[in-house]
Design an enzyme around this catalytic site. Structure first.
Site, short mmCIF file in Angstrom:
data_model
loop_
_atom_site.label_atom_id
_atom_site.label_comp_id
_atom_site.label_asym_id
_atom_site.label_seq_id
_atom_site.Cartn_x
_atom_site.Cartn_y
_atom_site.Cartn_z
N GLN A 152 0.80 -1.22 0.00
CA GLN A 152 0.00 0.00 0.00
C GLN A 152 0.84 1.28 0.00
OE1 GLN A 152 -2.61 -1.72 3.31
NE2 GLN A 152 -4.07 -0.48 2.18
N HIS A 160 -1.69 -5.27 -12.91
CA HIS A 160 -1.13 -5.09 -14.26
C HIS A 160 -1.91 -5.87 -15.33
CE1 HIS A 160 2.95 -4.08 -12.19
NE2 HIS A 160 2.13 -3.05 -12.23
N ASP A 200 2.38 0.59 -8.02
CA ASP A 200 3.72 0.67 -8.62
C ASP A 200 4.59 1.73 -7.92
OD1 ASP A 200 2.78 -1.19 -10.36
OD2 ASP A 200 3.06 -0.01 -12.20
N ARG A 252 3.98 0.22 12.87
CA ARG A 252 3.63 -1.09 12.30
C ARG A 252 3.76 -1.00 10.79
NH1 ARG A 252 -2.05 -4.00 10.93
NH2 ARG A 252 -1.02 -5.81 10.08
N HIS A 310 1.09 -9.17 4.48
CA HIS A 310 -0.08 -8.28 4.49
C HIS A 310 -0.66 -8.30 3.07
CE1 HIS A 310 -2.05 -4.63 6.56
NE2 HIS A 310 -2.68 -4.76 5.39
N ASN A 333 -1.66 -10.70 8.40
CA ASN A 333 -2.66 -9.67 8.59
C ASN A 333 -4.00 -10.15 8.04
OD1 ASN A 333 -3.55 -6.77 9.06
ND2 ASN A 333 -4.03 -7.00 6.88
N GLU A 334 -5.02 -10.13 8.87
CA GLU A 334 -6.42 -10.38 8.48
C GLU A 334 -6.64 -11.65 7.67
OE1 GLU A 334 -8.39 -6.94 6.89
OE2 GLU A 334 -8.34 -5.98 8.85
N ASN A 383 -7.58 -5.66 14.24
CA ASN A 383 -7.99 -4.50 13.44
C ASN A 383 -9.49 -4.36 13.63
OD1 ASN A 383 -5.38 -4.63 12.46
ND2 ASN A 383 -5.95 -5.45 10.44
N TYR A 391 -12.90 -1.79 12.79
CA TYR A 391 -13.41 -0.61 12.10
C TYR A 391 -14.89 -0.31 12.35
CZ TYR A 391 -9.06 -0.36 9.42
OH TYR A 391 -7.74 -0.22 9.07
N GLU A 416 -4.94 -1.79 13.93
CA GLU A 416 -5.56 -0.89 12.94
C GLU A 416 -6.88 -0.41 13.50
OE1 GLU A 416 -6.21 -2.16 8.89
OE2 GLU A 416 -4.33 -3.29 8.87
C1 NOJ Z 1 -7.55 -3.62 6.78
C2 NOJ Z 1 -6.32 -3.89 6.00
O1 NOJ Z 1 -5.41 -4.59 6.79
C3 NOJ Z 1 -5.68 -2.64 5.43
O2 NOJ Z 1 -4.71 -3.03 4.50
C4 NOJ Z 1 -6.74 -1.76 4.81
O3 NOJ Z 1 -6.21 -0.68 4.14
C5 NOJ Z 1 -7.67 -1.31 5.92
N1 NOJ Z 1 -8.32 -2.47 6.48
C6 NOJ Z 1 -8.78 -0.37 5.47
O4 NOJ Z 1 -9.63 -1.03 4.61
#
Ligand code: NOJ
Length: 515
Positions: A37, A57, A70, A95, A140, A184-185, A326, A328, A403
């Site tokens: 990212q 791509h 990229d 992190r 990740h 991750n996740e 994480n 949200y 997160e």
């Molecule tokens: C979880 C993901 O780990 C992260 O890569 C993503 O950008 C965020 N959520 C927001 O969607």
């Protein structure tokens, strides 16, 4: 009857009481990013191709704005600049994730890329020189493409390749990195990547998610045991994993809705947490039962969920020193057959729950993200209750929030939506710590800076710092939320009246939950 004015007064009083809580002395603050990212430099210095390079791509339309990573934030070329921003923010830890393909271009240890080792050495050293601890995620979302061509997480052999990769990381960086997380996740990696079309590699096999889940859990456990065997005594670090916990509430107080919400929490979170953190290990019972039942109904000879052997259960059980989460947002669930609700956003096949969003809650630039702070406290309490085994290693496991954050379209430096979200969610976390005894030791805001938001490209911005993606120099500019976060770290409490110089005052949240 209580008047509205009295109710509002009560809400405001209870609300202002909460803000008095301070963060415990040893509580740590950080910000988070991930390699694909932010790094860019996708083919620089001998880096190999990963599944996101390949997908963006070969199939640009899979990304909302047809963009890719990229260049992204060009963090590969901005170590010193970024570490100064982190230092200025006052965080205790950063992190970030390591790109497997930058270290091992083919995914395997036949060739270790010197530039990959150099890059992460420089980043780690620069962080430490500025008193910032590195908290490193090994995977990740960005599996090397050559390993995907061998079946990716559908192939159990990936678990061995992951163990080899972890070995390279411990060997090269473990003298300085003391906090590791393996994956991750896992739920999105597996469910959205191998049974859905939302994350690379976009494979849509009904059993894909479950096959992936088994590989991933075994890979995680192997990396954990390898650390114990070869590195723990000398390096004295810790190994965790990062699970996403959406929170699922019953839509009404009916038993059926309660059951639906519980099923959703187990399918989304318990799937990967129960095998590691529960006393008995293995997948949650409700998940095993529902998938077996659905498989039988379809005439399959056995359950779509591959069973874990007793040996695998033991290998995985207890394989983490802490639980990264994480969080949200929150959804509201009813059983699938409930009429008149419509298909909710959150629905896993085999799970008898249909979960919808609260359309009245404040939204964000992400269609799946509504502002529901109370769900944060509820998630933390659920973890505490669920994995509370007094006589076991995991009695109320240590949780680190890795997160939490909200998206907008990035047009505003005066990002009140983010300031209010952070203040509200942190307030709920403080209540969980002080009033409920939840064992939370740290918090990382997502994200350090605006970045490539997977299939949403650059249309959703989560950063405390804005990045100008039209400028080749990718300049970073602090938003109001960066100053407010810095102030929280300094004051060690939420200060609702703080407005950084040069920014307009925010109206404050609607206090929706309290009213
Ligand atoms: C979880 C993901 O780990 C992260 O890569 C993503 O950008 C965020 N959520 C927001 O969607």
């Amino acid at each position: 009857m209580i008047s509205l004015a009295a109710l509002i007064l009560f809400s405001l009083t209870s609300f202002s009481n909460c803000k008095e809580y301070t963060f415990p002395d040893n509580f740590k603050f950080g910000v988070a990013t991930s390699a694909y990212q932010v790094e860019g430099a996708w083919n620089v210095g001998g880096k190999g191709e990963n599944i996101w390079d390949y997908m963006t791509h070969t199939n640009p339309s899979s990304i909302l704005d047809k963009s890719n990573g990229d260049i992204a934030c060009d963090s590969y070329n901005k170590i010193k600049e970024d570490v100064q921003l982190l230092k200025n923010l006052g965080v205790d830890f950063y992190r970030f994730s390591i790109s497997w393909s930058r270290i091992l271009p083919s995914g395997k240890t036949e060739y270790i890329n010197p530039d990959g080792i150099r890059y992460y050495n420089e980043l780690i050293d620069e962080l430490l020189a500025n008193n910032i601890e590195p908290l490193v995620t090994m995977h990740h979302f960005d599996l090397p493409q050559p390993l995907e061509e061998e079946g990716g997480f559908l192939n159990l052999a990936i678990a061995d390749y992951f163990e080899d990769y972890a070995d390279v990381l411990y060997k090269n960086f473990g003298d300085r990195v003391k906090e590791w997380t393996t994956f991750n996740e896992p739920t999105p990696v597996c469910f959205l990547g191998y049974s859905g079309e939302f994350l690379a590699p976009m494979i849509t096999r009904k059993d894909g998610g479950y096959l992936c889940g088994r590989t991933l859990l075994i890979a995680h456990a192997k990396a954990y045991h390898l650390y114990n065997k070869r590195y723990r005594a000398s390096q004295k670090g810790r190994i965790g994993i990062v699970h996403n916990i959406f929170w699922f509430e019953p839509r009404t107080n009916s038993i059926k809705d309660l059951q639906a919400a519980e099923a959703a929490n187990e399918f989304n979170f318990g799937w990967f947490a129960n095998p590691i953190f529960s006393k008995e290990g293995d997948y949650p019972q409700i998940m095993k039962g529902s998938i077996e039942y659905a498989s039988k109904q379809e005439g399959l000879p056995k359950s779509r969920l591959p069973e874990l052997t007793q040996e695998e259960i033991e290998l995985i059980k207890g394989s983490a020193d802490f639980l990264g989460i994480n969080h949200y947002t929150t959804f509201y669930c009813s059983p699938i057959e409930e009429e008149g609700i419509g298909k909710g956003l959150f629905y896993l096949p085999d799970m008898d729950a249909n979960c919808v969003m609260d359309e009245k809650a404040d939204g964000s630039a992400s269609f799946w993200l509504k502002v529901i702070p109370s769900g944060f406290r509820n998630s933390l309490n659920w973890i505490k209750e669920q994995y509370n085994n007094p006589e076991e290693q995991y009695n109320n496991p240590e949780v680190i929030i890795l997160e939490n954050g909200i998206s907008d379209d990035g047009n505003l430096l005066n990002d009140c939506l983010r300031v209010n979200y952070n203040n509200l969610y942190l307030t709920e976390m403080l209540k969980a710590i002080h009033e409920d005894g939840c064992n939370v030791s740290g918090y990382a805001a997502w994200s350090f800076m605006d970045n490539f938001e997977w299939t949403s490209g650059y249309t959703q911005k989560f950063g405390l710092y804005s990045v100008d993606f039209d400028d080749p120099a990718r300049p970073r500019t602090p938003k109001m939320s960066a100053f407010v976060f810095k102030n929280i770290i300094q004051e060690r409490k939420i200060n609702w009246t703080y407005t950084p110089e040069g920014f307009g005052k925010c109206d404050g949240p609607k206090l929706k939950d309290e009213l």
